[in-house]
Write a protein that holds these residues in place. Structure first.
Motif, PDB file in Angstrom:
ATOM      1  N   VAL A 150       0.841  -1.197   0.000  1.00  0.00           N
ATOM      2  CA  VAL A 150       0.000   0.000   0.000  1.00  0.00           C
ATOM      3  C   VAL A 150       0.873   1.244   0.000  1.00  0.00           C
ATOM      4  CG1 VAL A 150      -1.825   1.277   1.179  1.00  0.00           C
ATOM      5  CG2 VAL A 150      -1.813  -1.224   1.278  1.00  0.00           C
ATOM      6  N   LYS A 151       0.563   2.170  -0.897  1.00  0.00           N
ATOM      7  CA  LYS A 151       1.206   3.481  -0.917  1.00  0.00           C
ATOM      8  C   LYS A 151       0.106   4.533  -0.799  1.00  0.00           C
ATOM      9  CE  LYS A 151       5.044   2.014  -3.901  1.00  0.00           C
ATOM     10  NZ  LYS A 151       5.716   2.222  -5.206  1.00  0.00           N
ATOM     11  N   THR A 152       0.316   5.508   0.064  1.00  0.00           N
ATOM     12  CA  THR A 152      -0.697   6.531   0.322  1.00  0.00           C
ATOM     13  C   THR A 152      -0.153   7.902  -0.039  1.00  0.00           C
ATOM     14  OG1 THR A 152      -1.448   5.193   2.198  1.00  0.00           O
ATOM     15  CG2 THR A 152      -2.293   7.430   2.049  1.00  0.00           C
ATOM     16  N   LYS A 153      -0.991   8.725  -0.647  1.00  0.00           N
ATOM     17  CA  LYS A 153      -0.573  10.086  -0.964  1.00  0.00           C
ATOM     18  C   LYS A 153      -1.808  10.984  -1.067  1.00  0.00           C
ATOM     19  CE  LYS A 153      -0.695   9.859  -6.046  1.00  0.00           C
ATOM     20  NZ  LYS A 153       0.084  10.082  -7.290  1.00  0.00           N
ATOM     21  N   ILE A 154      -1.567  12.294  -1.041  1.00  0.00           N
ATOM     22  CA  ILE A 154      -2.641  13.259  -1.276  1.00  0.00           C
ATOM     23  C   ILE A 154      -2.851  13.351  -2.780  1.00  0.00           C
ATOM     24  CG2 ILE A 154      -3.346  15.660  -1.043  1.00  0.00           C
ATOM     25  CD1 ILE A 154      -1.546  15.831   1.434  1.00  0.00           C
ATOM     26  N   HIS A 155      -4.074  13.077  -3.232  1.00  0.00           N
ATOM     27  CA  HIS A 155      -4.350  13.149  -4.666  1.00  0.00           C
ATOM     28  C   HIS A 155      -4.682  14.571  -5.089  1.00  0.00           C
ATOM     29  CE1 HIS A 155      -5.681  11.982  -8.647  1.00  0.00           C
ATOM     30  NE2 HIS A 155      -6.814  12.617  -8.449  1.00  0.00           N
ATOM     31  N   ASP A 156      -5.528  15.243  -4.331  1.00  0.00           N
ATOM     32  CA  ASP A 156      -5.840  16.643  -4.580  1.00  0.00           C
ATOM     33  C   ASP A 156      -6.240  17.269  -3.243  1.00  0.00           C
ATOM     34  OD1 ASP A 156      -8.632  16.124  -4.114  1.00  0.00           O
ATOM     35  OD2 ASP A 156      -8.848  15.463  -6.185  1.00  0.00           O
ATOM     36  N   ASN A 157      -6.794  18.477  -3.267  1.00  0.00           N
ATOM     37  CA  ASN A 157      -7.083  19.198  -2.027  1.00  0.00           C
ATOM     38  C   ASN A 157      -8.022  18.450  -1.087  1.00  0.00           C
ATOM     39  OD1 ASN A 157      -5.452  21.295  -2.714  1.00  0.00           O
ATOM     40  ND2 ASN A 157      -7.077  22.696  -3.318  1.00  0.00           N
ATOM     41  N   PHE A 158      -8.874  17.596  -1.650  1.00  0.00           N
ATOM     42  CA  PHE A 158      -9.900  16.982  -0.819  1.00  0.00           C
ATOM     43  C   PHE A 158      -9.930  15.458  -0.902  1.00  0.00           C
ATOM     44  CE2 PHE A 158     -11.402  21.305  -1.546  1.00  0.00           C
ATOM     45  CZ  PHE A 158     -11.761  21.699  -0.265  1.00  0.00           C
ATOM     46  N   SER A 159      -8.935  14.837  -1.479  1.00  0.00           N
ATOM     47  CA  SER A 159      -8.991  13.377  -1.579  1.00  0.00           C
ATOM     48  C   SER A 159      -7.638  12.739  -1.279  1.00  0.00           C
ATOM     49  CB  SER A 159      -9.488  12.932  -2.959  1.00  0.00           C
ATOM     50  OG  SER A 159      -8.630  13.347  -3.983  1.00  0.00           O
ATOM     51  N   VAL A 160      -7.715  11.559  -0.665  1.00  0.00           N
ATOM     52  CA  VAL A 160      -6.538  10.761  -0.326  1.00  0.00           C
ATOM     53  C   VAL A 160      -6.542   9.517  -1.206  1.00  0.00           C
ATOM     54  CG1 VAL A 160      -5.339   9.493   1.493  1.00  0.00           C
ATOM     55  CG2 VAL A 160      -6.631  11.556   2.053  1.00  0.00           C
ATOM     56  N   GLU A 161      -5.393   9.171  -1.749  1.00  0.00           N
ATOM     57  CA  GLU A 161      -5.288   8.021  -2.649  1.00  0.00           C
ATOM     58  C   GLU A 161      -4.495   6.900  -1.989  1.00  0.00           C
ATOM     59  OE1 GLU A 161      -4.435   8.473  -6.978  1.00  0.00           O
ATOM     60  OE2 GLU A 161      -2.611   7.359  -6.489  1.00  0.00           O
ATOM     61  N   PHE A 162      -5.052   5.700  -2.055  1.00  0.00           N
ATOM     62  CA  PHE A 162      -4.370   4.497  -1.594  1.00  0.00           C
ATOM     63  C   PHE A 162      -4.123   3.610  -2.818  1.00  0.00           C
ATOM     64  CE2 PHE A 162      -6.855   6.056   1.906  1.00  0.00           C
ATOM     65  CZ  PHE A 162      -6.058   5.886   3.021  1.00  0.00           C
ATOM     66  N   LYS A 163      -2.873   3.381  -3.119  1.00  0.00           N
ATOM     67  CA  LYS A 163      -2.541   2.450  -4.193  1.00  0.00           C
ATOM     68  C   LYS A 163      -2.276   1.097  -3.560  1.00  0.00           C
ATOM     69  CE  LYS A 163       0.464   1.662  -8.176  1.00  0.00           C
ATOM     70  NZ  LYS A 163       1.632   2.127  -8.940  1.00  0.00           N
ATOM     71  N   GLN A 164      -3.262   0.192  -3.679  1.00  0.00           N
ATOM     72  CA  GLN A 164      -3.188  -1.112  -3.047  1.00  0.00           C
ATOM     73  C   GLN A 164      -2.837  -2.152  -4.107  1.00  0.00           C
ATOM     74  OE1 GLN A 164      -6.657  -0.132   0.295  1.00  0.00           O
ATOM     75  NE2 GLN A 164      -7.161  -1.287  -1.534  1.00  0.00           N
ATOM     76  N   SER A 165      -1.695  -2.795  -3.931  1.00  0.00           N
ATOM     77  CA  SER A 165      -1.232  -3.804  -4.881  1.00  0.00           C
ATOM     78  C   SER A 165      -1.459  -5.195  -4.292  1.00  0.00           C
ATOM     79  CB  SER A 165       0.249  -3.606  -5.199  1.00  0.00           C
ATOM     80  OG  SER A 165       0.485  -2.337  -5.779  1.00  0.00           O
ATOM     81  N   PHE A 166      -2.281  -5.983  -4.974  1.00  0.00           N
ATOM     82  CA  PHE A 166      -2.536  -7.352  -4.556  1.00  0.00           C
ATOM     83  C   PHE A 166      -1.662  -8.260  -5.421  1.00  0.00           C
ATOM     84  CE2 PHE A 166      -6.439  -4.898  -3.859  1.00  0.00           C
ATOM     85  CZ  PHE A 166      -6.566  -5.056  -2.484  1.00  0.00           C
ATOM     86  N   VAL A 167      -0.544  -8.696  -4.836  1.00  0.00           N
ATOM     87  CA  VAL A 167       0.479  -9.422  -5.593  1.00  0.00           C
ATOM     88  C   VAL A 167       0.267 -10.918  -5.425  1.00  0.00           C
ATOM     89  CG1 VAL A 167       2.949  -9.736  -5.947  1.00  0.00           C
ATOM     90  CG2 VAL A 167       2.068  -7.508  -5.194  1.00  0.00           C
TER      91      VAL A 167
END
Length: 481
Positions: free
Chosen positions: A4-21
């Motif tokens: 899982v990698k987390t970052k701010i996508h824009d002013n009002f949203s949080v993005e979780f990049k979840q990799s199911f390997v």
């Protein structure tokens, strides 16, 4: 394995990049992954089951599933990925059919997606390198080799005399050139701040000028200071091209409500229980007072009233008490018409007493109060996700080995700001002369998010803390479990 990698996508949203390997050729028929996400919302924001229903939550999240991009070093992009693309062009020399056109488009999309990922990872490695200058020189050289190798395909593509094939090639040229320029300029920006005399500076400038010259010669938009129309056009075109080339990794979802048959069966049982009560009351009174009597009349009315309540209460108990075992919706994951996995999602508002102790302990770690901020009765949203992947099916969908699935999941938090106070608060102080003065402070609200990542017997926890005000997200930090 879940990454899982987390970052701010824009002013009002949080993005979780979840990799199911799932891994390559594991021999397993199915691999299951579970991600449980607890969102702790301050009670002052008034986000609860009464004010923020499931429909609103599903509107405020966005989940993009795509195949994990094959990992290739930037210097190796001109190897297998480019050879696949060359071969697809060569197969069209004796005639172009729809099959061969689709084949070329697939390898073009994969080449561009792999190149994009390789450029991003290559740039990240430069930042971590022991010798920044040497790593930067090697990175620029790899970028140049990638672009020169791609430009070398233009003559073969032109010989095919197909406008459709040439258009796709030009799209790739424009897209890859924009990516190479972007990473070169990011590198240049860092060098100018840290080591303005570095020789890498001239290498970056030379390469950017080379890319820009090529783009202008081919009629592609180039960013220019003060040219708002052209700059707007460039941003829009890059967004469209990004979606086009990444579509080679997209998956399709066939989404349905989960547990429909089971739910309807429970509803039928609830109706049956209510009817049993009404019938027993009716028969008992009829036996005691006769079939045509005042007591029977009132008994029928009473039994009807109670029957209706029994049915609704039974439905509530069955559905809500057993809902933890079912999800709100389920989806089949398709790639090229083949089912490669399943995904289920569910949402519930829960109390702290129903939240696992390990989650509450992680949530309260580093809190301002010793009892934790939950002392003020936070509202807790539990978002459940269960992903199943069929590794043997992934192995059959193309020439490239596919390791698993990425779920790029975003939570949009603008609704959370509706009842926040003004972001700027004035704090009274004494200035350097000892006089009364004031300074500004940010009125922020912490949104704590705890995730449980589970694969088989392996369980991992992680927590992120989103600091936001009415103006949007201020920062995001990961707190170690």
């Amino acid at each position: 394995m879940i990454e899982v990698k987390t970052k701010i996508h824009d002013n009002f949203s949080v993005e979780f990049k979840q990799s199911f390997v799932s891994g390559f050729k594991t021999g397993e028929k199915r691999k299951d992954f579970v991600v449980n996400t607890w969102i702790f919302v301050p009670s002052s924001l008034d986000i609860n089951s009464a004010t923020y229903g499931k429909t609103q939550f599903w509107r405020d999240i966005k989940s993009n599933l795509r195949l994990i991009t094959p990992e290739v070093e930037l210097r190796d992009v001109t190897g297998t990925p480019l050879s696949y693309l060359k071969e697809s062009i060569g197969r069209m020399e004796n005639g172009i059919s729809k099959t061969e056109t689709d084949d070329f488009e697939y390898y073009m999309k994969m080449f561009c997606s792999i190149s994009k990922s390789s450029m991003r990872e290559g740039h990240a490695k430069v930042k971590k390198a022991a010798s920044y200058e040497d790593a930067s020189k090697a990175f620029i050289e790899d970028l140049k080799n990638c672009m020169v190798a791609y430009w070398g395909l233009e003559e073969d593509v032109t010989k095919l005399a197909s406008q459709e094939i040439k258009t796709v090639y030009d799209f790739g040229d424009e897209y890859l050139g924009a990516l190479a320029k972007y990473h070169s300029l990011k590198l240049l920006s860092h060098i100018e701040k840290t080591d303005p005399e570095s020789g890498v500076r001239d290498l970056c400038r030379s390469f950017v000028n080379q890319v820009d010259s090529d783009r202008k010669a081919k009629g592609f938009p180039v960013a220019e200071e003060g040219n708002q129309v052209e700059n707007n056009n460039l941003v829009h075109r890059h967004s469209v091209l990004k979606k086009f080339f990444e579509s080679g990794l997209f998956v399709s979802l066939d989404k349905k409500k989960d547990g429909v048959a089971f739910e309807q069966t429970l509803y039928a049982i609830a109706a049956g229980l209510a009817m049993i009560f009404a019938t027993v009351v009716s028969f008992s009174v009829q036996r005691a007072y006769g079939s045509l009597s005042i007591p029977l009349f009132f008994a029928l009315i009473f039994s009807y009233m109670i029957k209706d309540r029994i049915k609704e209460l039974s439905r509530y108990w069955f559905v809500h008490k057993l809902s933890a075992h079912y999800f709100d919706n389920k989806s089949k994951i398709f790639v090229k018409g083949k089912v490669v996995g399943m995904m289920k999602e569910g949402l519930d508002f829960i109390s702290s007493s129903r939240t696992p102790g390990v989650v509450m302990e992680l949530r309260n770690r580093n809190s301002v109060l010793r009892k934790g901020d939950d002392f003020f009765d936070e509202h807790i949203i539990l978002y459940r996700k269960h992903v199943s992947i069929y590794p043997d099916m992934l192995d059959e969908i193309g020439s490239y080995p596919i390791e698993g699935i990425n779920d790029i999941f975003r939570i949009h938090l603008s609704r959370f700001t509706q009842k926040m106070d003004n972001p700027e608060q004035m704090i009274p102080i004494l200035d350097e002369n000892g006089n009364y003065s004031s300074t500004k402070g940010l009125k922020y609200y912490p949104i704590n998010i705890v995730q449980q990542l589970r694969e088989g017997d392996r369980i991992e926890y992680r927590r992120v803390r989103v600091i936001m005000s009415r103006n949007g997200i201020y920062s995001i930090e990961e707190i170690k479990a």
